[in-house]
Design an enzyme around this catalytic site. Structure first.
Site, PDB file in Angstrom:
ATOM      1  N   ASP A   1       0.845  -1.188   0.000  1.00  0.00           N
ATOM      2  CA  ASP A   1       0.000   0.000   0.000  1.00  0.00           C
ATOM      3  C   ASP A   1       0.887   1.247   0.000  1.00  0.00           C
ATOM      4  O   ASP A   1       1.881   1.301   0.726  1.00  0.00           O
ATOM      5  CB  ASP A   1      -0.866  -0.034   1.268  1.00  0.00           C
ATOM      6  CG  ASP A   1      -1.875   1.085   1.301  1.00  0.00           C
ATOM      7  OD1 ASP A   1      -2.735   1.120   0.397  1.00  0.00           O
ATOM      8  OD2 ASP A   1      -1.804   1.930   2.210  1.00  0.00           O
TER       9      ASP A   1
ATOM     10  N   GLU B   1       1.484   0.308  -4.947  1.00  0.00           N
ATOM     11  CA  GLU B   1       1.032   1.602  -5.441  1.00  0.00           C
ATOM     12  C   GLU B   1       2.249   2.520  -5.522  1.00  0.00           C
ATOM     13  O   GLU B   1       2.827   2.868  -4.491  1.00  0.00           O
ATOM     14  CB  GLU B   1       0.000   2.202  -4.482  1.00  0.00           C
ATOM     15  CG  GLU B   1      -1.301   1.435  -4.410  1.00  0.00           C
ATOM     16  CD  GLU B   1      -2.298   2.110  -3.462  1.00  0.00           C
ATOM     17  OE1 GLU B   1      -3.430   2.367  -3.884  1.00  0.00           O
ATOM     18  OE2 GLU B   1      -1.942   2.378  -2.299  1.00  0.00           O
TER      19      GLU B   1
END
Ligand code: CA
Length: 662
Positions: A348, A377
């Protein structure tokens, strides 16, 4: 990476330092690094050894409790200062089934009790660590559990799923609604008799499930699981322990561990790999977190004026560049890969982490199994005290190859820029053809793609297609159906279904790694809610009665995945191969992208594959290259054996994807 631990170092670490003098540090950066691997508790039936790391502490206490919530400890011990900033204490008793916390004294105050950050088992709600015998957490035959084979990451088909969404609705027919065990339950059906649960996953043909955060997170009260509380889980509390809310008994520390292992074992036995969504970039709370109560100010980034860094948008950000934080992340990932047999990690807000840490994780995983995947990400949710050029941002992806990044370029080219909820993209005839082409080549360099025209990126950030994750939706933001509804108010369902098929056909035929959000295959929506992280089941749960209603759509997804898996031309492994074999038609009508995969690309049985995407909401005429073509995707149907023969001038329907071969 020099701080990766080996067994020789572990032996060294057992030597206790005799210097019991209070060291002085001006900055936390001066703290020594502990090189052993026994932080937390090491259990044997005759003795439990405790060690924690808190170099700046003046005193450290160890509290032993009978259970996870009683007020008074059974015993409290003063821990002894040991080497490299650690504190130790050995209890010469059988402590199995007991709980413990650490508590430090520093800066003239006793901080809150904490299970520490290396706890591997905790009681309900994760406030105390638990002492258990890990041998007893293994399901039967665990030692023979194998990762399903995977030759290349481009062979993966990733299905992103939230444990609760998948089985909480009664239409799932699950006996373990919302639990780890529900994800791997077979033999369940919807009220209409459609397969759900594990059988559904196998029918669809995905290769990987990516589970939303399943470490112990803070936002759900595990003592009140009967209430309809919901959270995505991006609020870490204990990184090395499964979430109690997904177990059948959060009060028993071993149950969540055993059931998560059981889930992974069953998925593996059915050919499905498990990717875990990990959120090392921030914690649920900052000052009060277990990390900060154990070692104040060390594990986080701060600005020069002492304000907390907040590139997570959640009030704090961890400092992966600090040696003990980096070591913690590396060791934690290794732990999940070995103790739980996790097959891949999704980071993340990976753009918060420094590149050196991401590469250190990759090196450590390579030593376990190089096929364990990593993606993340490649962005952050705000500015950071740490400079951009050392962080794992998408534009720096070549520096952390082969770790993959999400292609927000193909996502937003398809559905419209995420910053404008009501403006659509290619799917509704709004252009973005060059960005679609960039997505098709898996964000690699291609002579026919003009990088200056790409929606977000002006560099080909993927070294090989395996470094790009292609998708049109995930848990964030609206799902495809809701986004298209927001883009075209009062859109008719037939048109919506056609656009949905077009969207996923682009994703699943593109070079790179395809990724889908659970439930899209049964036309899920979230009733227009975008950021549904605390929305109730009525928004987030998958309604499995949709599978019968939208069976045509489900079959399309299933056949699309089967087509990709059967044809290596869609799964090329190098940028050079893509540049050589993938040729775009330079003269298509507006809102149309077409290309051929030539010369039995990547060993495909089909000599030439022609793929045409019509983003217009009206039919277009397309002149086929010479010869007869066999259509395998046409009029919203997919059949690898061939639907019809076509040649010459082809009328392509509104929002239609066409795949032909010779
Ligand atoms: Ca929890």
């Amino acid at each position: 990476m020099k701080r990766i631990l080996n067994s020789a170092l572990c032996l060294l670490a057992t030597l206790v330092c005799s210097c019991n003098i209070q060291p002085t540090y001006t900055y936390v950066d001066e703290y020594p690094v502990y090189e052993g691997c026994d932080l937390g508790a090491t259990f044997t039936p005759s003795r439990t050894s405790f060690r924690t790391w808190s170099p700046g502490a003046e005193q450290v206490r160890l509290h032993i409790y009978a259970d996870a919530s009683s007020d008074e400890p059974l015993a409290t011990y003063n821990m002894r200062r040991a080497k490299q900033g650690t504190w130790t204490y050995n209890v010469q008793q059988n402590l199995e089934g007991k709980f413990y916390t650490f508590q430090i004294y520093q800066n003239g105050q006793w901080y809150d009790e904490t299970p520490g950050i290396w706890a591997k088992a905790v009681g309900v709600n994760g406030d105390r660590a638990a002492i258990i015998d890990f041998q007893k957490t293994n399901p039967e035959n665990w030692e023979n559990d194998q990762r399903p084979a995977m030759a290349h990451f481009t062979d993966a088909v990733i299905y992103e799923v939230h444990m609760r969404d998948f089985t909480i609705d009664s239409t799932s027919g699950s006996h373990f609604p919302g639990k780890f065990l529900g994800l791997s339950e077979s033999g369940t059906t919807s009220p209409q008799g459609q397969k759900t649960g594990l059988d559904h996953l196998k029918e669809l043909g995905i290769t990987h499930v990516q589970i939303l955060p399943s470490y112990d997170y803070a936002s759900i009260d595990e003592t009140k699981l009967d209430s309809n509380f919901y959270n995505w889980g991006y609020d870490p509390e204990n990184y090395n322990v499964p979430e109690g809310g997904y177990s059948t008994n959060p009060y028993d520390p071993a149950t969540r561990i055993r059931e998560m292992k059981q889930m992974i074992q069953t998925l593996h036995a059915n050919g499905i790999r498990v990717i875990m969504d990990v959120v090392y970039n921030h914690t649920f709370v900052g000052y009060e977190s277990h990390l900060n109560q154990l070692v104040p100010n060390y594990f986080y980034r701060f600005y020069n004026d002492s304000t907390w860094g907040n590139s997570s948008g959640c009030g704090n950000e961890t400092a992966s560049e600090r040696p003990m934080m980096r070591q913690f992340i590396v060791e934690s990932v290794k732990y999940w890969a070995t103790e739980y047999h996790i097959d891949g990690f999704r980071f993340d807000l990976m753009g918060i982490h420094d590149i050196e840490t991401v590469n250190a994780i990759r090196t450590a995983l390579d030593q376990i199994d190089p096929t364990i995947s990593m993606h993340g990400e490649g962005w952050a949710a705000g500015g950071s005290p740490l400079a951009e050029d050392v962080r794992a941002l998408k534009q720096s992806a070549p520096r952390f190859y082969p770790t993959a990044v999400f292609s927000d370029d193909i996502r937003d080219a398809l559905r419209g820029n995420w910053m404008d909820g009501n403006k659509g993209g290619f799917l509704v005839g709004n252009g973005y053809e060059e960005s679609i082409k960039f997505g098709i080549v898996g964000a690699t360099a291609h002579p026919q793609v003009d990088l200056a025209k790409i929606i977000h990126s002006q560099t080909a950030y993927a070294t090989t297609p395996a470094q790009a994750i292609n998708y049109v939706s995930c848990h964030d933001d609206p799902c495809v159906v809701d986004k298209l509804k927001a883009t075209i108010p009062n859109i008719k369902e037939q048109e919506l279904l056609a656009m949905d098929k077009l969207a996923q056909t682009i994703v699943f035929t593109s070079q790179g790694v395809p990724f889908m959000y659970a439930g899209e295959e049964v036309f899920r929506d979230k009733k227009g809610v975008h950021n549904s992280y605390i929305s109730p089941d009525s928004i987030n749960a998958i309604d499995w009665s949709r599978k019968a209603k939208y069976r045509d759509l489900f079959d399309y997804y299933k056949n699309l995945i089967a087509l990709r898996k059967a044809h290596p031309a869609f799964r090329m492994t190098s940028a050079e191969m893509v540049a050589k074999h993938l040729v775009f038609d330079a003269k298509t009508p507006k809102n149309v992208v077409a290309y051929t995969l030539n010369d039995n690309a990547n060993g495909d049985t089909w000599r030439t594959i022609l793929v045409i995407f019509n983003g217009n909401r009206k039919p277009v005429s397309y002149t086929l290259p010479s010869g007869k073509w066999t259509a395998v995707c046409r009029h919203g149907k997919i059949d690898e054996q061939g639907l019809e023969q076509v040649s010459g001038q082809l009328k392509i329907g509104a929002s239609e994807a066409v795949i032909l071969f010779q």
